[in-house]
Design a protein around this motif. Structure first.
Motif, short mmCIF file in Angstrom:
data_model
loop_
_atom_site.label_atom_id
_atom_site.label_comp_id
_atom_site.label_asym_id
_atom_site.label_seq_id
_atom_site.Cartn_x
_atom_site.Cartn_y
_atom_site.Cartn_z
N THR A 1 7.18 -3.80 12.27
CA THR A 1 6.36 -4.29 13.21
C THR A 1 5.88 -5.55 13.07
N SER A 2 5.79 -6.73 14.08
CA SER A 2 5.52 -7.94 13.54
C SER A 2 5.34 -8.76 15.03
N LYS A 3 4.25 -9.73 14.61
CA LYS A 3 3.83 -10.63 15.73
C LYS A 3 3.95 -12.05 15.39
N LEU A 4 4.81 -12.66 16.22
CA LEU A 4 4.97 -14.21 15.92
C LEU A 4 3.59 -14.86 15.49
N GLY A 5 3.77 -15.43 14.25
CA GLY A 5 2.51 -16.36 14.02
C GLY A 5 1.44 -15.53 13.35
N SER A 6 1.62 -14.13 13.01
CA SER A 6 0.49 -13.23 12.54
C SER A 6 1.02 -12.51 11.45
N GLY A 7 2.14 -12.49 10.81
CA GLY A 7 2.67 -11.67 9.94
C GLY A 7 3.59 -10.47 10.31
N SER A 8 3.95 -9.96 9.35
CA SER A 8 4.89 -8.55 9.70
C SER A 8 4.29 -7.43 8.78
N LEU A 9 4.87 -6.26 9.14
CA LEU A 9 4.80 -5.18 8.49
C LEU A 9 5.86 -4.19 8.34
N PHE A 10 6.37 -4.25 7.23
CA PHE A 10 7.50 -3.26 7.20
C PHE A 10 7.02 -1.86 6.41
N ILE A 11 7.42 -0.61 6.95
CA ILE A 11 6.82 0.51 6.82
C ILE A 11 8.41 1.38 6.26
N CYS A 12 8.10 1.91 5.16
CA CYS A 12 9.22 2.58 4.62
C CYS A 12 8.70 3.78 4.31
N GLU A 13 9.40 4.89 4.70
CA GLU A 13 8.95 6.61 4.22
C GLU A 13 9.96 7.09 3.45
N HIS B 1 0.85 -1.07 0.06
CA HIS B 1 -0.02 -0.02 0.08
C HIS B 1 0.91 1.29 0.11
N ALA B 2 0.60 2.16 -0.93
CA ALA B 2 1.49 3.19 -1.05
C ALA B 2 0.60 4.39 -0.80
N SER B 3 1.12 5.54 0.03
CA SER B 3 0.35 6.69 0.40
C SER B 3 1.15 8.07 0.62
N TYR B 4 0.44 9.08 0.58
CA TYR B 4 1.11 10.31 0.78
C TYR B 4 0.86 10.95 2.07
N VAL B 5 2.03 10.97 2.86
CA VAL B 5 1.79 11.03 4.53
C VAL B 5 2.94 12.00 4.89
N ASN B 6 2.81 13.14 5.30
CA ASN B 6 3.44 14.08 6.11
C ASN B 6 4.70 14.45 5.14
N GLN B 7 4.49 14.99 3.94
CA GLN B 7 5.27 15.23 2.70
C GLN B 7 6.20 14.17 2.58
N SER B 8 5.89 12.87 2.66
CA SER B 8 6.51 11.64 2.32
C SER B 8 5.98 10.58 1.67
N ILE B 9 6.24 9.79 0.79
CA ILE B 9 5.65 8.66 0.32
C ILE B 9 5.80 7.65 1.30
N GLU C 1 4.02 0.53 2.58
CA GLU C 1 3.52 -0.33 3.61
C GLU C 1 3.68 -1.96 2.99
N PHE C 2 4.58 -2.53 3.43
CA PHE C 2 4.74 -4.05 2.78
C PHE C 2 4.43 -5.30 3.94
N GLY C 3 3.16 -5.72 3.97
CA GLY C 3 2.51 -6.75 4.62
C GLY C 3 2.25 -7.77 4.28
N ASP C 4 2.40 -8.93 5.30
CA ASP C 4 2.16 -10.23 4.96
C ASP C 4 1.33 -11.11 6.11
N THR C 5 0.95 -12.01 5.62
CA THR C 5 0.20 -13.12 6.76
C THR C 5 1.20 -14.35 6.89
#
Length: 467
Positions: A436-448, A370-378, A381-385
């Protein structure tokens, strides 16, 4: 006591004695008893006495003014620039006092300026400086030393350094410097987290007698950390290279020993050798990429590209990979996002590494971008299950060669350099990345990532791309 009250009694005593001797001499010479005329005697004593009193009073005033001038010099309160011109000895004395005051004024002013320069130099130094007197008491700490030891100069002045830290090595070096006049050096761990190098130098007098010591402290914490990273890096590279090379060597030797004559074994062994060769090539390529990014970090942001274009470049790679694992791939990239301050090749590498990593560690479910424009930055969000990452491993996932599950990573062909490369690219462009991640529930990498023009374009409304 004023000088006139010292001169007048002496004058009266001497005058009275002189008149008495004159009177007795006259009687002896004439042989006639002379009567004393007290009125004439009083007039003869008091009239000159008044004159003596007048000049003694003026002399006392002049001496008093010279005394005040000298006292002012001693207390650094005034300078004797307006002393009157006296004659004779007092004149010479007043001129000398005036010149002395002027010389002292110049000397004090010069010393004050030099002291301010030294203070400014010490305050601006990155190294910590501690000055000790001849018995080991603290005379001075500069600003860097205050930060290193966590002590203020006013709180430790005139205290012994041994009272503040208890470092036996440092105390021994100080004793040697003060008693024998010999320099020394050691390394200390302070506050359980900071490594410093300490250089102790004696302050020697003409006869090689120590009148104090100067301690210079260098913070080498980062240097030691880099040395540790270098050692670990060399060890990791050696291990990663040795694994495929050992495998290749073993199967080649087996083929040379006769297995090449068996078609099934030959084909299977050659496929393994080819696989290990590709793994070795990928490792070398990623090492070269990481080295190039580190050495040319200022060039990372010299370019511009769009998220949509970068994704279209990696789509032929990531799409079939996700399809082969029956993973749902969801990509949402608004077309109105501004350009990113990064070349398309580097941006494509960031997208590919993060999405490939997400698909690799997801057995079933979905992966999204998911890509978005937030606080003058791109914001990406790279997520998985997938399987997720343990909390204790989150701070280290961007380190070189670090793997959460080493056996699984090697089984899937990972080198442990992908996330490290991504972090170097993102930070080199002035962005930031976290997970951010939780064992067994996937991970979310956030890049600005910083934008090139700093705003949303006016092309068309945001549009989702779903695959």
């Amino acid at each position: 006591m004023r000088i006139k009250w010292l001169i007048i009694p002496i004058y009266l005593l001497v005058s009275s004695l002189s008149l008495l001797l004159f009177w007795l001499g006259a009687q002896v010479q004439t042989g006639i008893r002379l009567e004393i005329d007290f009125m004439a005697l009083a007039f003869a004593i008091l009239l000159p006495g008044g004159i003596v009193y007048f000049f003694a009073d003026r002399l006392g005033e002049r001496i008093e003014r010279i005394y005040s001038a000298v006292k002012g010099i001693a207390q650094d309160q005034s300078q004797p620039t307006n002393l009157p011109e006296f004659t004779y000895e007092l004149g010479n004395l007043s001129r000398e006092v005036t010149e002395l005051g002027q010389r002292l004024k110049v000397s004090i002013s010069t010393n004050r300026r030099e002291s301010q320069k030294i203070q400014a130099i010490l305050a601006g130094m990155q190294e910590g400086v501690i000055s000790l007197d001849r018995v080991g008491r603290i005379v001075l700490l500069n600003r860097a030393a205050e930060k290193l030891f966590g002590k203020k100069q006013d709180a430790v002045r005139n205290r012994y350094l041994s009272e503040l830290n208890g470092f036996e090595k440092l105390e021994e070096l100080i004793s040697i410097a003060l008693e024998k006049g010999l320099p020394g050096q050691t390394e200390l761990l302070i506050r359980s987290k900071m490594m410093i190098r300490v250089q102790v130098n004696p302050i020697l007098e003409e006869k090689d007698r120590s009148q104090g010591a100067v301690i210079v402290c260098y913070d080498i914490t980062e240097l030691r950390r880099l040395e540790q990273l270098r050692t670990e890096f060399v060890g990791n590279v050696s291990h990663e290279l040795r694994t495929p090379l050992t495998s290749i060597k073993g199967f080649v030797e087996t083929l040379l020993d006769g297995a090449a004559e068996v078609p099934d074994l030959r084909e299977r062994f050659l496929n393994i050798i080819h696989k290990e060769t590709l793994r070795l090539q990928r490792l070398v390529d990623e090492l070269l990429t990481l080295s190039r990014i580190e050495n040319q970090r200022p060039d990372v942001c010299n370019g511009r590209s769009r998220i949509q274009e970068a994704y279209e470049k990696i789509k032929p790679v990531i799409g079939p990979y996700a399809e082969a694992k029956s993973i749902e791939l969801e990509v949402v990239i608004p077309n109105t996002l501004p350009e990113v301050a990064m070349g398309i090749d580097l941006l494509s590498q960031v997208l590919l590494n993060l999405m490939e990593n997400a698909v690799k560690y997801t057995a079933k479910g979905r992966v999204w971008l998911h890509a978005s424009y937030v606080n003058q930055s791109i914001r990406l969000e790279f997520g998985d299950t997938g399987c997720g990452i343990p909390q204790e491993d989150l701070p280290r996932v961007f380190e070189r060669f670090y793997r959460v599950d080493k056996a699984r990573s090697r089984e899937q062909g990972g080198t442990g350099l992908g996330l490290s490369i991504v972090k170097h690219i993102v930070e080199g462009a002035g962005g930031k990345i976290w997970v951010t991640s939780k064992l067994g529930s996937g991970s979310l990498f956030i890049c600005e990532l910083p934008t090139r023009n700093g705003g949303i374009t006016n092309e068309e409304e945001p549009k989702d791309t779903n695959l």
